[in-house]
Design a protein around this motif. Structure first.
Motif, short mmCIF file in Angstrom:
data_model
loop_
_atom_site.label_atom_id
_atom_site.label_comp_id
_atom_site.label_asym_id
_atom_site.label_seq_id
_atom_site.Cartn_x
_atom_site.Cartn_y
_atom_site.Cartn_z
N LEU A 1 0.84 -1.19 0.00
CA LEU A 1 0.00 0.00 0.00
C LEU A 1 0.88 1.24 0.00
O LEU A 1 1.92 1.28 0.66
CB LEU A 1 -0.91 0.03 1.22
CG LEU A 1 -1.90 -1.13 1.37
CD1 LEU A 1 -2.69 -0.97 2.67
CD2 LEU A 1 -2.84 -1.19 0.18
N VAL A 2 0.43 2.24 -0.72
CA VAL A 2 1.10 3.53 -0.73
C VAL A 2 0.16 4.54 -0.10
O VAL A 2 -0.93 4.79 -0.63
CB VAL A 2 1.48 3.97 -2.17
CG1 VAL A 2 2.14 5.34 -2.14
CG2 VAL A 2 2.39 2.94 -2.81
N LYS A 3 0.53 5.08 1.03
CA LYS A 3 -0.33 6.04 1.72
C LYS A 3 0.52 6.94 2.60
O LYS A 3 1.68 6.65 2.89
CB LYS A 3 -1.38 5.33 2.57
CG LYS A 3 -0.82 4.51 3.70
CD LYS A 3 -1.93 3.86 4.53
CE LYS A 3 -1.36 3.06 5.69
NZ LYS A 3 -2.43 2.44 6.51
N ASP A 4 -0.08 8.05 3.01
CA ASP A 4 0.61 8.97 3.91
C ASP A 4 0.70 8.38 5.31
O ASP A 4 -0.26 7.78 5.81
CB ASP A 4 -0.14 10.31 3.97
CG ASP A 4 -0.06 11.06 2.65
OD1 ASP A 4 0.89 10.81 1.90
OD2 ASP A 4 -0.96 11.89 2.39
N VAL A 5 1.84 8.54 5.91
CA VAL A 5 2.04 8.08 7.28
C VAL A 5 1.81 9.26 8.21
O VAL A 5 2.42 10.32 8.04
CB VAL A 5 3.47 7.53 7.46
CG1 VAL A 5 3.68 7.10 8.91
CG2 VAL A 5 3.71 6.37 6.52
#
Length: 262
Positions: A16-20
Motif C-alpha cells: 500500500l502507498v499512503k501517507d504516514v
C-alpha cells in the motif's frame, strides 16, 4: 532419521502507498480565542454586579452598573449651557443680519458689521463647544451600564459593589473569554520544527489549517473535536529555544476552559 522440518508459514500482504501520520506530543495551555478585559471607563461607585461568576454570557448581557446620578447632573448642566449658548448665537445672528442691509446702504460703518459678524462666529463656536460637552456627558453616562462585548465565559469579579472605580485609571473588573473556538499554545523545539517543516515541504503542503490535531486532556481523554494549526510564531525564543505554535479547536460544549493544560 531426524524428523522433517515443518513447512514455514509465509504471510503475504498487498503493498500500500499512503501517507504516514506524523506523531508528535506537545504540552501547552489553553486560552480564549478572545480574552476581553472589562474595565470601568468612568469614575463612580459600583452599584451592582448582575451576573453569575464563571457562567456563559452573550453579547450585550448586563454585567455591572456604576452609580449614574453624578453623571446625570453633569449632563443636565451641559444641556443648560447648550441652551444658553444657542440663545446667544441666535441673538448674534439677528444682530448681524440686521446690519447687513444697512451696511450695503452705507447707513452703518463696515466696522460695525465686521464686529457683528465676529460676535456671531464666536457665539457659534461656543454653541458647538457646548454641544460637544453634551455629547461627552451622554457618552460618559452610557459607560455606567457595562455589558458583555461578546459571547463567552465571564470570570470572577475583581471589584465588589460599593467600591469606588475609575478614579485615575480604568479599573479592571473582570474578563470575558470567547471559548468557541478555544486556542491552545505549545512550545515546539527548534529541531522538531525543522523536521516537521521538511516533511511538509516534501509533501508540498503547509501545516497551517491543513493538519488535523488531537487534544489530549488532563484526565487522559481526547477532546471530541479535532483542531488545526492556527499559527506559528515568527521567531524562536532565544531563552528557551522553542517556537510557539497555536492550535484552534472547536469547543461548542465549552468543555475546555482557558488555563487548562493538555
Amino acid at each position: 532419521a531426524p524428523p522433517a522440518a515443518p513447512t514455514p508459514e509465509v504471510y503475504v500482504a498487498p503493498v500500500l502507498v499512503k501517507d504516514v501520520p506524523i506523531f508528535l506530543e506537545l504540552v501547552g495551555q489553553a486560552k480564549g480565542s478572545q480574552d476581553v478585559q472589562i474595565r470601568a471607563r468612568v469614575e463612580g461607585f459600583l452599584e451592582s454586579a448582575s451576573f453569575t461568576e464563571g457562567a456563559f454570557v452573550t453579547l450585550g448581557t448586563p454585567l455591572y452598573r456604576i452609580d449614574p446620578r453624578p453623571l446625570e447632573t453633569v449632563l443636565a448642566q451641559a444641556r443648560a449651557n447648550l441652551a444658553t449658548q444657542a440663545a446667544k448665537l441666535e441673538q448674534a445672528s439677528i444682530a448681524a443680519n440686521r446690519l447687513k442691509p444697512l451696511a450695503a446702504q452705507e447707513a452703518v460703518s463696515l466696522q460695525e458689521l465686521d464686529n457683528a459678524l465676529s460676535n456671531e462666529s464666536a457665539a457659534r463656536a461656543q454653541r458647538d463647544a457646548a454641544q460637544a460637552a453634551v455629547d461627552k456627558a451622554l457618552l460618559d453616562l452610557s459607560y455606567t451600564k457595562i455589558t458583555s462585548p461578546l459571547d463567552g465565559v465571564v470570570g470572577t469579579t475583581l471589584v465588589k459593589p460599593g467600591n469606588l472605580v475609575g478614579r485615575g485609571e480604568s479599573t479592571l473588573l473582570t474578563t470575558v473569554s470567547q471559548v468557541d473556538p478555544i486556542l491552545f499554545r505549545a512550545g515546539l523545539s527548534e529541531a522538531e520544527y525543522l523536521r516537521l517543516a521538511r516533511q511538509f515541504a516534501a509533501k508540498g503542503a503547509r501545516p497551517e489549517g491543513e493538519t488535523a490535531v488531537d487534544l489530549l486532556l488532563a484526565d487522559g481523554t481526547v477532546h471530541t473535536h479535532a483542531g488545526r494549526i492556527d499559527g506559528i510564531e515568527r521567531a524562536v525564543d532565544a531563552a528557551t529555544g522553542t517556537l510557539a505554535v497555536q492550535f484552534a479547536f472547536p469547543n461548542p460544549d465549552r468543555l475546555v476552559r482557558p488555563g487548562q493544560f493538555g
